[in-house]
Design a protein around this motif. Structure first.
Motif, PDB file in Angstrom:
ATOM      1  N   THR A  72       0.442  16.487 -16.194  1.00 24.70           N
ATOM      2  CA  THR A  72       1.769  16.930 -16.667  1.00 24.70           C
ATOM      3  C   THR A  72       2.925  16.246 -15.941  1.00 24.70           C
ATOM      4  O   THR A  72       3.904  15.817 -16.566  1.00 24.70           O
ATOM      5  CB  THR A  72       1.896  18.454 -16.491  1.00 24.70           C
ATOM      6  N   LEU A  73       2.827  16.143 -14.617  1.00 20.93           N
ATOM      7  CA  LEU A  73       3.954  15.602 -13.846  1.00 20.93           C
ATOM      8  C   LEU A  73       4.054  14.090 -13.952  1.00 20.93           C
ATOM      9  O   LEU A  73       4.988  13.490 -13.435  1.00 20.93           O
ATOM     10  CB  LEU A  73       3.825  16.016 -12.380  1.00 20.93           C
ATOM     11  N   TYR A  74       3.085  13.466 -14.605  1.00 19.37           N
ATOM     12  CA  TYR A  74       3.079  12.010 -14.737  1.00 19.37           C
ATOM     13  C   TYR A  74       3.306  11.550 -16.177  1.00 19.37           C
ATOM     14  O   TYR A  74       3.209  10.372 -16.488  1.00 19.37           O
ATOM     15  CB  TYR A  74       1.757  11.443 -14.207  1.00 19.37           C
ATOM     16  N   LEU A  78       8.350  13.658 -21.081  1.00 22.04           N
ATOM     17  CA  LEU A  78       8.691  14.978 -20.573  1.00 22.04           C
ATOM     18  C   LEU A  78       9.734  15.691 -21.416  1.00 22.04           C
ATOM     19  O   LEU A  78       9.620  16.863 -21.726  1.00 22.04           O
ATOM     20  CB  LEU A  78       9.213  14.823 -19.144  1.00 22.04           C
ATOM     21  N   SER A  79      10.789  14.953 -21.805  1.00 19.98           N
ATOM     22  CA  SER A  79      11.892  15.642 -22.466  1.00 19.98           C
ATOM     23  C   SER A  79      11.634  15.845 -23.956  1.00 19.98           C
ATOM     24  O   SER A  79      12.385  16.509 -24.637  1.00 19.98           O
ATOM     25  CB  SER A  79      13.189  14.879 -22.258  1.00 19.98           C
ATOM     26  N   VAL A  81       8.439  16.869 -25.122  1.00 22.56           N
ATOM     27  CA  VAL A  81       7.413  17.868 -25.382  1.00 22.56           C
ATOM     28  C   VAL A  81       8.083  19.199 -25.661  1.00 22.56           C
ATOM     29  O   VAL A  81       9.038  19.585 -25.008  1.00 22.56           O
ATOM     30  CB  VAL A  81       6.401  18.030 -24.220  1.00 22.56           C
ATOM     31  N   GLY A  82       7.592  19.885 -26.647  1.00 17.96           N
ATOM     32  CA  GLY A  82       8.228  21.129 -27.068  1.00 17.96           C
ATOM     33  C   GLY A  82       7.953  22.275 -26.124  1.00 17.96           C
ATOM     34  O   GLY A  82       8.679  22.490 -25.162  1.00 17.96           O
ATOM     35  N   GLU A  84       6.478  24.324 -23.132  1.00 18.76           N
ATOM     36  CA  GLU A  84       6.119  23.845 -21.817  1.00 18.76           C
ATOM     37  C   GLU A  84       4.895  24.576 -21.303  1.00 18.76           C
ATOM     38  O   GLU A  84       4.931  25.749 -20.997  1.00 18.76           O
ATOM     39  CB  GLU A  84       7.277  24.005 -20.864  1.00 18.76           C
ATOM     40  N   PRO A  85       3.780  23.880 -21.221  1.00 16.79           N
ATOM     41  CA  PRO A  85       2.603  24.517 -20.654  1.00 16.79           C
ATOM     42  C   PRO A  85       2.782  24.626 -19.151  1.00 16.79           C
ATOM     43  O   PRO A  85       3.535  23.862 -18.564  1.00 16.79           O
ATOM     44  CB  PRO A  85       1.486  23.538 -20.997  1.00 16.79           C
ATOM     45  N   ILE A  86       2.141  25.576 -18.560  1.00 14.40           N
ATOM     46  CA  ILE A  86       2.221  25.685 -17.108  1.00 14.40           C
ATOM     47  C   ILE A  86       1.605  24.438 -16.485  1.00 14.40           C
ATOM     48  O   ILE A  86       0.640  23.889 -16.991  1.00 14.40           O
ATOM     49  CB  ILE A  86       1.516  26.965 -16.616  1.00 14.40           C
ATOM     50  N   VAL A  87       2.219  23.970 -15.416  1.00 15.18           N
ATOM     51  CA  VAL A  87       1.672  22.817 -14.707  1.00 15.18           C
ATOM     52  C   VAL A  87       0.482  23.318 -13.909  1.00 15.18           C
ATOM     53  O   VAL A  87       0.621  24.176 -13.057  1.00 15.18           O
ATOM     54  CB  VAL A  87       2.710  22.229 -13.735  1.00 15.18           C
ATOM     55  N   ASN A  88      -0.689  22.798 -14.222  1.00 18.62           N
ATOM     56  CA  ASN A  88      -1.880  23.245 -13.516  1.00 18.62           C
ATOM     57  C   ASN A  88      -2.200  22.339 -12.343  1.00 18.62           C
ATOM     58  O   ASN A  88      -1.658  21.254 -12.205  1.00 18.62           O
ATOM     59  CB  ASN A  88      -3.066  23.324 -14.476  1.00 18.62           C
ATOM     60  N   ARG A  89      -3.087  22.823 -11.519  1.00 18.24           N
ATOM     61  CA  ARG A  89      -3.373  22.089 -10.289  1.00 18.24           C
ATOM     62  C   ARG A  89      -4.282  20.900 -10.550  1.00 18.24           C
ATOM     63  O   ARG A  89      -5.139  20.925 -11.426  1.00 18.24           O
ATOM     64  CB  ARG A  89      -4.055  23.005  -9.290  1.00 18.24           C
ATOM     65  N   THR A  90      -4.063  19.886  -9.729  1.00 17.70           N
ATOM     66  CA  THR A  90      -4.962  18.758  -9.681  1.00 17.70           C
ATOM     67  C   THR A  90      -5.880  18.981  -8.493  1.00 17.70           C
ATOM     68  O   THR A  90      -5.426  19.339  -7.420  1.00 17.70           O
ATOM     69  CB  THR A  90      -4.150  17.460  -9.513  1.00 17.70           C
TER      70      THR A  90
ATOM     71  N   TYR B  23       6.013  33.355 -13.679  1.00 13.59           N
ATOM     72  CA  TYR B  23       5.852  31.973 -14.162  1.00 13.59           C
ATOM     73  C   TYR B  23       6.416  30.981 -13.141  1.00 13.59           C
ATOM     74  O   TYR B  23       5.797  29.944 -12.856  1.00 13.59           O
ATOM     75  CB  TYR B  23       6.574  31.810 -15.508  1.00 13.59           C
ATOM     76  N   THR B  30       1.556  25.160  -7.866  1.00 14.53           N
ATOM     77  CA  THR B  30       1.078  23.815  -8.160  1.00 14.53           C
ATOM     78  C   THR B  30       1.839  22.777  -7.348  1.00 14.53           C
ATOM     79  O   THR B  30       1.259  21.819  -6.841  1.00 14.53           O
ATOM     80  CB  THR B  30       1.254  23.525  -9.666  1.00 14.53           C
ATOM     81  N   ASP B  33       0.845  21.802  -3.757  1.00 12.63           N
ATOM     82  CA  ASP B  33      -0.177  20.774  -3.554  1.00 12.63           C
ATOM     83  C   ASP B  33       0.431  19.389  -3.334  1.00 12.63           C
ATOM     84  O   ASP B  33      -0.122  18.578  -2.593  1.00 12.63           O
ATOM     85  CB  ASP B  33      -1.124  20.712  -4.767  1.00 12.63           C
ATOM     86  N   PRO B  43       6.245  11.507 -10.346  1.00 13.03           N
ATOM     87  CA  PRO B  43       7.340  10.862 -11.091  1.00 13.03           C
ATOM     88  C   PRO B  43       8.041  11.774 -12.098  1.00 13.03           C
ATOM     89  O   PRO B  43       8.805  11.289 -12.925  1.00 13.03           O
ATOM     90  CB  PRO B  43       6.628   9.700 -11.797  1.00 13.03           C
ATOM     91  N   ALA B  44       7.829  13.087 -12.002  1.00  9.83           N
ATOM     92  CA  ALA B  44       8.268  13.998 -13.067  1.00  9.83           C
ATOM     93  C   ALA B  44       9.757  13.904 -13.405  1.00  9.83           C
ATOM     94  O   ALA B  44      10.140  14.019 -14.557  1.00  9.83           O
ATOM     95  CB  ALA B  44       7.899  15.428 -12.695  1.00  9.83           C
ATOM     96  N   ARG B 309      14.731  18.935 -16.518  1.00 12.15           N
ATOM     97  CA  ARG B 309      14.068  18.113 -17.530  1.00 12.15           C
ATOM     98  C   ARG B 309      14.910  18.000 -18.785  1.00 12.15           C
ATOM     99  O   ARG B 309      14.787  17.066 -19.539  1.00 12.15           O
ATOM    100  CB  ARG B 309      12.708  18.711 -17.897  1.00 12.15           C
ATOM    101  N   ASN B 311      15.118  20.185 -21.541  1.00  8.29           N
ATOM    102  CA  ASN B 311      14.689  20.676 -22.848  1.00  8.29           C
ATOM    103  C   ASN B 311      14.677  22.198 -22.915  1.00  8.29           C
ATOM    104  O   ASN B 311      13.938  22.799 -23.650  1.00  8.29           O
ATOM    105  CB  ASN B 311      13.308  20.129 -23.235  1.00  8.29           C
TER     106      ASN B 311
END
Lengths: 188, 341
Positions: A72-74, A78-79, A81-82, A84-90, B23, B30, B33, B43-44, B309, B311
């Protein structure tokens, strides 16, 4: 939104056989499981990576480590996407340095997800080699970046209006791969 | 898991729902981390600009926002009052509009007047983050405290939390009271009577008790939050001397014997050693003061990520409410907004 299912291209046993073949190709290409490290891309790449690791363990007697990437963070969109899913852990346990990484995802389409995954992976270390395995490749003509898969479960040429729906029992009620399409009123 | 955070600004905790707070905390987890990696950067927010506009002295919070922005690959610009044209007589709104003309993606504001960020949110287009407005709110501090409690206690719901000290002047206390009670904790506040008015019990609908003695607040507490004595806001004599404050309201090891066996102690910093908290506790194993600082970066990364962001839905603008206890600041008309929209 309801999608119309046009064709069912894989069922549960067929997915299983494809993963078994990919596992055997991966260990052959990498001369065993010694330096292997599988990395599943969220969401559906993760259970695929776990299943692949089990199959490699059956073949080689050793189970390669499995990591998880959340890209998600890469993302580069980004702007746009409709929702917003939660950013999950890597989660990349251990060291990826000098390992043979196999990135695993369910579908290869534009290649942008893989670009994001590669960028993120390299922020965690310097693997010796990174390869890509996908369950379904939608065909080279859709690619927007010079990225190809090293291991392909099934090549499925598709139209842009079509969507490949991969269902795994970890997230869905059934197992299978289908080609679906938006109702034509939606297009345009 | 299906809820999201669609607000344009983060002005306070009071207006947020428990789901929105959860939320934000989940997202912050996250981001924690990222700071543990060798390459502490994602790079977000590449190419985005975050302005830190600080009208009050701050090292910790400003640095925390700056590091958070940089770890998201945003460009962070810091403006503090001593170097700005505010000293040349420019108004808050003119300053913000000039900054806005430079197209920032988010403005982080700290101001001594309650409601200043709300005022900017009404008059400007950029997302506004309240980094502390007078004695009103300090939402990211409450979020980082919530994240720290969740990390060590696994939950907030059902916990007994004591907040000790200068409640009257504390934006940290107000934001925390809102956050903790919304998430199901019971909060007891205590301090000198002049700094803990009984009317505070009416701040939230339920879950808040005002105690006279700090021993009563700490009895059985799972978390003890100590507030800083804000010398800069003590215009009147709220208590006779620092020494007397320390004797009656400073946290000493004997107090913690009344608390739950695995009590944790928090303080928003900077600490006045030997006044509101003894060094023995501040440096002891129950103290999470430095964990709070670490979590502050994760929380601010989450907030900047969700707001900058670009949006978010625009409808939320209309629901910006005037400031709480201290009342609205300024009464400028909404003329410019109309032209710009």
């Amino acid at each position: 939104m309801d999608f119309v299912e046009k064709a069912r291209i894989m069922d549960g046993p067929r997915i299983n056989r494809a993963l078994a073949r990919l596992a055997s190709e991966i260990v052959e290409e990498n001369h065993g499981a010694g330096d292997l490290y599988l990395v599943g891309i969220r969401r559906r790449g993760v259970p695929l990576a776990e299943r692949m690791a089990d199959k490699i363990a059956d073949l080689e007697g050793a189970r390669p480590p499995v990591g998880i990437l959340d890209i998600t963070l890469y993302r580069d969109d980004l702007s746009t996407v409709g929702a917003e899913p939660i950013v999950n852990r890597t989660e990349l346990p251990g060291d990826i340095e000098s390992r043979n990484i196999v990135l695993i995802d369910d579908v290869l389409y534009t290649g942008r997800t893989i670009r994001a995954a590669l960028d993120q992976l390299i922020d965690y270390g310097r693997p010796r080699r990174v390869q890509l395995a996908v369950l379904v490749d939608r065909g080279k003509e859709h690619r927007e970046l010079p990225i190809q898969a090293d291991y392909i479960g099934k090549l499925v040429p598709t139209k842009k209006s079509e969507i490949i729906k991969v269902m795994l029992q970890d997230f869905d009620e059934e197992e299978g791969v289908a080609i679906v399409e938006r109702p034509s009123a939606e297009t345009g | 898991m299906s809820t999201t955070f669609n607000r344009k600004h983060l002005l306070g905790i009071r207006d947020l729902s428990a789901e929105e707070i959860t939320y934000l905390l989940d997202t912050a987890e996250t981001f924690r981390d990222v700071s543990r990696r060798e390459i502490k950067k994602v790079p977000a927010l590449r190419g985005r600009t975050v302005i830190n506009l600080f009208f009050e002295a701050s090292t910790r919070t400003r640095t925390s926002f700056e590091i958070a922005a940089k770890r998201l690959s945003a460009d962070a610009v810091n403006i503090s009052v001593s170097t700005s044209s505010v000293s040349k007589g420019e108004t808050l709104l003119d300053t913000a509009r000039n900054l806005e003309a430079m197209a920032p993606d988010c403005i982080v504001v700290r101001h001594s007047m309650a409601g200043a960020p709300h005022h900017l949110a009404r008059m400007c287009n950029a997302p506004i983050v309240n980094a502390g407005d007078g004695s009103h709110e300090h939402p990211t501090q409450a979020l980082l405290d919530g994240l720290t409690i969740r990390e060590y206690k696994g939950r907030i719901d059902g916990l007994n939390i004591a907040i000790i000290g200068d409640i009257l002047h504390s934006r940290v206390a107000r934001s925390n009271i809102h956050l903790l009670t919304k998430l199901g904790a019971t909060v007891r506040v205590a301090g000198p009577g002049t700094l803990v008015p009984a009317e505070f019990a009416e701040l939230v609908e339920h879950g808040l008790r005002v105690e006279q003695r700090i021993e009563d607040a700490i009895e059985g507490a799972d978390v003890v939050m100590i507030l800083r004595i804000q010398r800069e806001r003590q215009n009147a004599a709220f208590f006779p001397s620092m020494r007397e404050y320390s004797v009656h309201y400073g946290l000493h090891p004997s107090h913690l014997e009344r608390a739950s066996r695995d009590v944790i102690v928090m303080h928003p910093g900077p600490i006045n050693r030997g006044i509101e908290i003894s060094s023995e506790i501040a440096d002891g194993s129950r103290s999470l003061i430095l964990d709070q600082v670490t979590n502050g970066i994760a929380v601010r990364m989450a907030v900047l990520y969700l707001l900058a962001r670009g949006n978010h839905s625009a409808h939320e603008e209309a629901s910006v409410k005037p400031a709480g206890p201290a009342g609205p600041v300024g009464n400028a008309k909404r003329v410019r907004k109309g032209i710009r929209a």
